[in-house]
Design a protein around this motif. Structure first.
Motif, PDB file in Angstrom:
ATOM      1  N   ILE A 126     -39.177 -36.288  48.662  1.00 53.90           N
ATOM      2  CA  ILE A 126     -38.417 -35.166  48.115  1.00 53.90           C
ATOM      3  C   ILE A 126     -37.715 -35.644  46.853  1.00 53.90           C
ATOM      4  N   THR A 127     -37.757 -34.858  45.804  1.00 51.22           N
ATOM      5  CA  THR A 127     -37.016 -35.159  44.586  1.00 51.22           C
ATOM      6  C   THR A 127     -35.753 -34.322  44.590  1.00 51.22           C
ATOM      7  N   VAL A 128     -34.613 -34.987  44.459  1.00 52.09           N
ATOM      8  CA  VAL A 128     -33.322 -34.304  44.422  1.00 52.09           C
ATOM      9  C   VAL A 128     -32.777 -34.414  43.004  1.00 52.09           C
ATOM     10  N   ARG A 129     -32.405 -33.280  42.436  1.00 57.20           N
ATOM     11  CA  ARG A 129     -31.760 -33.262  41.122  1.00 57.20           C
ATOM     12  C   ARG A 129     -30.325 -32.800  41.309  1.00 57.20           C
ATOM     13  N   TYR A 130     -29.403 -33.606  40.800  1.00 59.90           N
ATOM     14  CA  TYR A 130     -27.979 -33.294  40.898  1.00 59.90           C
ATOM     15  C   TYR A 130     -27.480 -32.769  39.558  1.00 59.90           C
ATOM     16  N   PHE A 131     -26.579 -31.808  39.607  1.00 64.68           N
ATOM     17  CA  PHE A 131     -25.995 -31.241  38.400  1.00 64.68           C
ATOM     18  C   PHE A 131     -24.474 -31.349  38.470  1.00 64.68           C
ATOM     19  N   GLY A 132     -23.830 -31.435  37.316  1.00 68.48           N
ATOM     20  CA  GLY A 132     -22.370 -31.431  37.214  1.00 68.48           C
ATOM     21  C   GLY A 132     -21.705 -32.463  38.104  1.00 68.48           C
ATOM     22  N   GLY A 133     -20.703 -32.007  38.857  1.00 69.29           N
ATOM     23  CA  GLY A 133     -19.928 -32.884  39.723  1.00 69.29           C
ATOM     24  C   GLY A 133     -20.756 -33.532  40.820  1.00 69.29           C
ATOM     25  N   ALA A 134     -21.855 -32.916  41.210  1.00 66.62           N
ATOM     26  CA  ALA A 134     -22.724 -33.519  42.223  1.00 66.62           C
ATOM     27  C   ALA A 134     -23.376 -34.784  41.672  1.00 66.62           C
ATOM     28  N   ALA A 135     -23.793 -34.760  40.410  1.00 65.39           N
ATOM     29  CA  ALA A 135     -24.373 -35.950  39.792  1.00 65.39           C
ATOM     30  C   ALA A 135     -23.342 -37.060  39.697  1.00 65.39           C
ATOM     31  N   GLU A 136     -22.129 -36.689  39.357  1.00 70.30           N
ATOM     32  CA  GLU A 136     -21.051 -37.667  39.270  1.00 70.30           C
ATOM     33  C   GLU A 136     -20.781 -38.292  40.633  1.00 70.30           C
ATOM     34  N   ALA A 137     -20.719 -37.487  41.678  1.00 68.34           N
ATOM     35  CA  ALA A 137     -20.439 -37.991  43.024  1.00 68.34           C
ATOM     36  C   ALA A 137     -21.583 -38.846  43.566  1.00 68.34           C
ATOM     37  N   ALA A 138     -22.814 -38.486  43.218  1.00 65.02           N
ATOM     38  CA  ALA A 138     -23.978 -39.245  43.689  1.00 65.02           C
ATOM     39  C   ALA A 138     -24.221 -40.494  42.854  1.00 65.02           C
ATOM     40  N   GLY A 139     -23.674 -40.515  41.647  1.00 63.11           N
ATOM     41  CA  GLY A 139     -23.910 -41.651  40.755  1.00 63.11           C
ATOM     42  C   GLY A 139     -25.289 -41.645  40.140  1.00 63.11           C
ATOM     43  N   ALA A 140     -25.931 -40.483  40.128  1.00 60.69           N
ATOM     44  CA  ALA A 140     -27.277 -40.361  39.561  1.00 60.69           C
ATOM     45  C   ALA A 140     -27.567 -38.895  39.282  1.00 60.69           C
ATOM     46  N   GLU A 141     -28.508 -38.652  38.397  1.00 62.98           N
ATOM     47  CA  GLU A 141     -28.934 -37.274  38.140  1.00 62.98           C
ATOM     48  C   GLU A 141     -30.124 -36.880  39.006  1.00 62.98           C
ATOM     49  N   THR A 142     -30.913 -37.861  39.422  1.00 60.04           N
ATOM     50  CA  THR A 142     -32.052 -37.600  40.305  1.00 60.04           C
ATOM     51  C   THR A 142     -32.218 -38.761  41.268  1.00 60.04           C
ATOM     52  N   GLU A 143     -32.863 -38.471  42.377  1.00 54.92           N
ATOM     53  CA  GLU A 143     -33.265 -39.530  43.297  1.00 54.92           C
ATOM     54  C   GLU A 143     -34.412 -39.037  44.156  1.00 54.92           C
ATOM     55  N   GLN A 144     -35.164 -39.979  44.679  1.00 54.63           N
ATOM     56  CA  GLN A 144     -36.259 -39.697  45.595  1.00 54.63           C
ATOM     57  C   GLN A 144     -35.777 -39.970  47.013  1.00 54.63           C
ATOM     58  N   CYS A 145     -36.100 -39.085  47.940  1.00 57.66           N
ATOM     59  CA  CYS A 145     -35.674 -39.224  49.332  1.00 57.66           C
ATOM     60  C   CYS A 145     -36.889 -39.073  50.241  1.00 57.66           C
ATOM     61  N   PRO A 146     -36.850 -39.717  51.405  1.00 57.58           N
ATOM     62  CA  PRO A 146     -37.936 -39.531  52.370  1.00 57.58           C
ATOM     63  C   PRO A 146     -38.021 -38.074  52.822  1.00 57.58           C
ATOM     64  N   GLN A 147     -39.209 -37.682  53.203  1.00 62.15           N
ATOM     65  CA  GLN A 147     -39.445 -36.319  53.655  1.00 62.15           C
ATOM     66  C   GLN A 147     -38.677 -36.033  54.948  1.00 62.15           C
ATOM     67  N   VAL A 148     -37.984 -34.904  55.004  1.00 62.02           N
ATOM     68  CA  VAL A 148     -37.340 -34.388  56.213  1.00 62.02           C
ATOM     69  C   VAL A 148     -37.722 -32.914  56.325  1.00 62.02           C
ATOM     70  N   PRO A 149     -37.632 -32.337  57.541  1.00 62.98           N
ATOM     71  CA  PRO A 149     -38.113 -30.962  57.707  1.00 62.98           C
ATOM     72  C   PRO A 149     -37.240 -29.870  57.111  1.00 62.98           C
ATOM     73  N   ARG A 150     -35.899 -30.092  57.081  1.00 63.26           N
ATOM     74  CA  ARG A 150     -35.013 -28.993  56.656  1.00 63.26           C
ATOM     75  C   ARG A 150     -33.955 -29.488  55.678  1.00 63.26           C
ATOM     76  N   LEU A 151     -33.417 -28.529  54.925  1.00 57.35           N
ATOM     77  CA  LEU A 151     -32.410 -28.839  53.915  1.00 57.35           C
ATOM     78  C   LEU A 151     -31.153 -29.445  54.532  1.00 57.35           C
ATOM     79  N   ASP A 152     -30.693 -28.937  55.685  1.00 58.18           N
ATOM     80  CA  ASP A 152     -29.479 -29.495  56.277  1.00 58.18           C
ATOM     81  C   ASP A 152     -29.651 -30.954  56.691  1.00 58.18           C
ATOM     82  N   GLU A 153     -30.842 -31.344  57.080  1.00 51.52           N
ATOM     83  CA  GLU A 153     -31.104 -32.750  57.396  1.00 51.52           C
ATOM     84  C   GLU A 153     -31.035 -33.602  56.133  1.00 51.52           C
ATOM     85  N   LEU A 154     -31.550 -33.061  55.037  1.00 51.45           N
ATOM     86  CA  LEU A 154     -31.487 -33.781  53.769  1.00 51.45           C
ATOM     87  C   LEU A 154     -30.048 -33.944  53.308  1.00 51.45           C
ATOM     88  N   THR A 155     -29.256 -32.869  53.349  1.00 50.19           N
ATOM     89  CA  THR A 155     -27.877 -32.975  52.872  1.00 50.19           C
ATOM     90  C   THR A 155     -27.067 -33.926  53.742  1.00 50.19           C
TER      91      THR A 155
END
Length: 78
Positions: free
Chosen positions: A2-31
């Motif tokens: 999964i490719t995650v793109r962060y915008f605004g304050g989310a990018a600041e909190a994550a310390g990145a604008e994008t990241e790759q994550c392992p596949q999960v079935p649902r959005l709540d599991e990813l978050t």
């Protein structure tokens, strides 16, 4: 993956604008995994909107293989 793109304050909190994550079935599991990986991001995720493959998504949205997830914190302006 999964490719995650962060915008605004989310990018600041994550310390990145994008990241790759392992596949999960649902959005709540990813978050949940993102909040565990980036402690500062947890509070931001609670107020964010999400898009999956450029479509608005709720927390229980399924994530197709190789999904693109945009994390959009609230913002002001016009």
């Amino acid at each position: 993956m999964i490719t995650v793109r962060y915008f605004g304050g989310a990018a600041e909190a994550a310390g990145a604008e994008t990241e790759q994550c392992p596949q999960v079935p649902r959005l709540d599991e990813l978050t949940g995994a993102l909040a565990d990986a980036h402690p500062a991001l947890g509070a931001v995720l609670a107020v964010c909107s999400f898009m999956v493959n450029e479509q608005s998504a709720t927390s229980d949205a399924p994530l197709p293989e190789d999904a693109l997830v945009d994390v959009l914190p609230p913002f002001a302006g016009g």
